[in-house]
Design an enzyme around this catalytic site. Structure first.
Site, PDB file in Angstrom:
ATOM      1  N   HIS A 153       6.205   4.293   6.889  1.00 34.66           N
ATOM      2  CA  HIS A 153       6.445   4.381   5.576  1.00 34.66           C
ATOM      3  C   HIS A 153       6.595   5.950   4.931  1.00 34.66           C
ATOM      4  O   HIS A 153       5.439   6.342   4.110  1.00 34.66           O
ATOM      5  CB  HIS A 153       5.890   3.505   4.685  1.00 34.66           C
ATOM      6  CG  HIS A 153       6.152   1.986   4.924  1.00 34.66           C
ATOM      7  ND1 HIS A 153       5.834   1.059   4.177  1.00 34.66           N
ATOM      8  CD2 HIS A 153       6.870   1.512   6.179  1.00 34.66           C
ATOM      9  CE1 HIS A 153       6.315  -0.075   4.800  1.00 34.66           C
ATOM     10  NE2 HIS A 153       6.683   0.222   6.056  1.00 34.66           N
ATOM     11  N   TYR A 257       7.675   0.907 -10.668  1.00 31.52           N
ATOM     12  CA  TYR A 257       8.650  -0.260 -10.003  1.00 31.52           C
ATOM     13  C   TYR A 257       8.080  -1.451  -9.235  1.00 31.52           C
ATOM     14  O   TYR A 257       8.666  -2.222  -8.762  1.00 31.52           O
ATOM     15  CB  TYR A 257       9.736   0.721  -9.033  1.00 31.52           C
ATOM     16  CG  TYR A 257      10.658   1.151  -9.951  1.00 31.52           C
ATOM     17  CD1 TYR A 257      11.803   0.989 -10.436  1.00 31.52           C
ATOM     18  CD2 TYR A 257      10.043   2.722 -10.190  1.00 31.52           C
ATOM     19  CE1 TYR A 257      12.526   1.737 -11.364  1.00 31.52           C
ATOM     20  CE2 TYR A 257      11.137   3.372 -11.273  1.00 31.52           C
ATOM     21  CZ  TYR A 257      12.197   2.848 -11.535  1.00 31.52           C
ATOM     22  OH  TYR A 257      13.119   3.520 -12.641  1.00 31.52           O
TER      23      TYR A 257
END
Lengths: 381, 381
Positions: A153, A257
Site C-alpha cells: 500500500h 474519507y
C-alpha cells in the site's frame, strides 16, 4: 465465422505480440487494440512526451523511453535514486511531467525507498537530458514520515493541479490500518506539495497542531488513481478497499474519507471491519465496487477520437481484469461498462493520449503498453 | 455440504411451493425467501391493507385479497370495469390505496381499457366494501387521450404525492414512439391528477397552448417504476428503454426526458435510434442500465428490519431476472448489487412492507408473492 474465431484466439493470446486486433464492438465505440510496446517488467505508469514519445515506469525499477516512432529503447534512463527498493508492491511507481516540461525538462517520479523492513513512499524529480538517456540533478522532494515493514500500500499516483502544485496519493502500508486515522503521519493520505516539495501555505492542516502540513485529505486505504474531471474541475480518486469496498471519492481539502472507521468493505476473510457505512465527520464515496475490482489507475477521456467517450472515466482493474468505463455526468456516475474482459489480463494504468487513443498498461512480468484506437466493424461481421 | 445442495435445488425450483429458503448471504444483509402466495396469474402490483392483509392484482384481470393470516382468497374482488381488456402487456395493472384509505376505503387501480385494436391506459377508483368482496361506486377518473393498436407500453404505476394528488406513469404504446415528443396526448408521459381525477391547477402545462393539462413530465418510453426517495423527497422513476437504454430519472415538473430524440439505447435489431445521448432541452437520466434489465417496478426500502438497506432502492427486473439493490446516497446511485439471480425468475414488482420485509412478485402464469425476511447464517455454513 473463421474471422470471428481468429479474433477470439487473438484476444485470448493477448500477451503475445500483435499489431492490431479485430475490431471490438462496445456500447458506444468500436475499437481495435494495438500493442505499442511489450516485454516491460510490471509497467506502472506512462507519461506522454511533447515529441510524441513516452516515458514508462517498470515497477521492477527501470524508467524506459518509447520513441516517437514507437521504438522501445533497450537501455533504461539513468539516474534513479540508489535507495529505491523493489519489494512486493513497491519499486518504481508513477512518472509525470511538470506542466512546463517543454521548458524545464522536469520529470517527477514516485517510488518506494528504504529496505524491506523500513520503507516508505518517496517523490523525486530530475531533469531529463536532451538525448533522454538520464535524469540529472535528481532530488528527493518528499518522503512519507513513517517507516513501515513489508511492501504494501504505497499509493504513488501524481496529479499536477497546475504548474505550481501537485497531489501525491499514498497508502496506509497495509498492516498499519489505524494510522489512516492519524493525521500526524502521511500514511493513508493524499498530500499536496509545491512543485519543489515545499508546503503550500493554504494546505488545510498548516499550523502547530501536530497534523502533518502536507496532508490534503486523509482516511484513505490505498489510492492508486487520481485525475481531474474535465467537466467540473473536481479531483477524483479511487482507492483499493477491503473486500467489496473499493471506492471513488471526490477530494475536498481536509476531508477524512473514513478508512477504517467507515467502509463498505469487509475483511477478505469475511470478518467485519466496522458496521459503519456512513459516519459523521467522514466523507462518503461517490461510487463503490462490490465485488471489488482492485482499481489501479484512472483517467478521464479527453480526446475526440471516441466521440461518445469524451468526459467518461476509465479505470484499470487488476483482480477485476478489465478496463472499466464509467459514464459520468457532472460529478455523478450514471452507468458502468466493462471492457477488455476477454483478454483476461490485469490492468495497471490507463491514460487518455494526446492522439485520442486510450493507453492501457498490463500488469505482468512481460507487460505491455496497449492502445485502443477507433475502428470500423467489418460489414460482414 | 448436503444442506448447501438442498438450498440450491430449492432456489432453482422456486416456482414450487416453499415456506422458507436457506439463508442467502449478500453484501449487506442475510435473508430468507418466503412464499406468501402463489398461483397468481401474472401478478403485477401489491398494496398493503391496514389490517395486515394485502391486495394483489393479476394482469389476467383479477383483483385478489391476501388475508392478514396469509390466506389467498379464491374469489377475486368484484366490481372491475367491463371494458378492461387483457391484451399482450395490458390487463389489470397497479393497485394503490388512497393515503386516507382507513377512513375512505378508496382503492385506485390502473388497467388497459378498450379492445385489441383500440385501447388505452385508464385509472379508476372504487370503495372496498367491509368484507373486501367488491369494489363499489367504481368510476373511471382518467384515461389516455389516444387510442392505440396492439397491447404495448401501458406504463401504469401510481404514486400518491399526498392525500390530494397522485402521479400515474404511462408508456408510448410501443409503435407510437414519436408521440412521446408530442405533449398534446398522454403517450409517453407521467400525468399528475387530483385524487378525483381532476387536474391540479399548478400542473406545468395548464393553459390554452394545446399541451395536455394532465402532463407532469414527458418524453418517456414506458415507465413502470415510481417511488419517492425518502432521504430527499424527490420522485424517482425508471423506464424500459431500447437495448441498453433502460434508465432512472428524477422527475421535474414539465421536463422532457428525451425519448426518442435522446437515449443511451439502440434498437433491439442493433440499428441506431439517434446519436444523441444528451440533448439540449431534455433531462439526463441519473442512471442507465447496459445491458438492459427490463425494470418493471421500484421501491425505496423504508423498513428497519434490514438495517443497511434503509434508504436503498430496489428494482424488479423481468429480462434481467434479478432483484437489484441500488445503494443510494442523497439523489445519487453509488453502487449496484444483483439479488435473487439464482432463482432465474422474472420479477415484476417490489415493495417495502410495513413489517420490514421486502415483497417481490414473480411474473409468471403461476406467479408468486415472495417476501425477503432477515435470517441468520447457520454457523456450520
Amino acid at each position: 465465422m473463421l474471422r470471428g474465431s481468429v479474433s477470439l484466439i487473438a484476444l485470448a493470446c493477448a500477451a503475445a505480440p500483435a499489431l492490431a486486433q479485430e475490431p471490438v464492438e462496445t456500447e458506444q465505440a468500436t475499437f481495435a487494440v494495438e500493442t505499442v510496446a511489450e516485454g516491460l517488467g510490471f509497467p506502472w505508469s506512462l507519461a506522454f512526451l511533447p515529441d510524441g514519445g513516452m516515458l514508462v515506469t517498470e515497477r521492477d525499477g527501470r524508467l524506459r523511453v518509447i520513441e516517437a516512432d514507437g521504438t522501445l529503447r533497450e537501455d533504461p534512463v539513468a539516474g534513479l535514486p540508489d535507495d529505491l527498493v523493489v519489494v512486493n508492491q513497491g519499486g518504481l511507481l508513477e512518472v509525470a511531467l511538470h506542466p512546463e516540461f517543454a521548458d524545464n525538462r522536469l520529470v517527477y517520479f514516485s517510488y518506494s525507498e528504504g529496505t524491506e523492513d523500513a520503507n516508505r513512499t518517496a517523490l523525486a524529480r530530475g531533469r531529463l537530458n536532451a538525448d533522454m538517456t538520464a535524469l540529472e540533478n535528481v532530488e528527493d522532494i518528499f518522503h512519507v514520515n513513517f517507516d513501515k515493514r513489508r511492501g504494501l500500500h504505497f499509493g504513488g499516483r501524481i496529479l499536477f493541479e497546475d504548474s505550481d502544485t501537485l497531489l501525491l496519493t499514498l497508502g496506509e502500508g497495509g498492516i498499519y490500518t489505524e494510522e489512516a486515522q492519524n493525521p500526524e503521519n502521511h500514511l493513508g493520505t493524499v498530500v499536496r506539495l509545491n512543485d519543489d516539495g515545499s508546503i503550500p501555505e493554504d494546505n488545510p492542516f498548516v499550523g502547530p497542531d501536530g497534523r502533518a502540513d502536507e496532508i490534503w485529505t486523509w482516511g484513505h486505504r490505498n489510492v492508486q488513481g487520481i485525475d481531474r474531471n474535465p467537466a467540473t474541475g473536481s479531483v477524483w480518486t479511487h482507492e483499493h478497499g477491503a473486500r467489496g469496498g473499493d471506492e471513488i471519492n471526490i477530494l475536498e481539502a481536509g476531508a477524512n474519507y473514513g478508512w477504517p472507521e467507515a467502509t463498505y468493505g469487509i475483511n477478505y476473510d469475511g470478518t467485519v471491519i466496522t458496521e459503519n457505512r456512513e459516519l459523521e465527520g467522514t466523507a462518503q464515496p461517490i461510487w463503490y465496487w462490490n465485488p471489488s475490482i482492485a482499481p489501479a489507475g484512472m483517467a478521464f477521456y479527453t480526446g475526440e477520437a471516441f466521440e461518445h467517450w469524451n468526459g467518461d472515466l476509465f479505470v484499470a482493474a487488476l483482480a477485476g481484469q478489465q478496463l472499466q468505463r464509467l459514464e459520468v455526468i457532472d460529478d455523478r456516475v450514471i452507468s458502468v461498462e466493462p471492457l477488455l474482459e476477454d483478454m483476461q489480463a490485469r490492468f495497471r494504468y490507463v491514460r487518455s493520449g494526446p492522439d485520442g487513443a486510450v493507453y492501457v498498461l498490463t500488469d505482468m512480468p512481460e507487460g505491455q503498453v496497449l492502445r485502443l484506437v477507433p475502428a470500423e466493424t467489418e460489414e460482414d461481421e
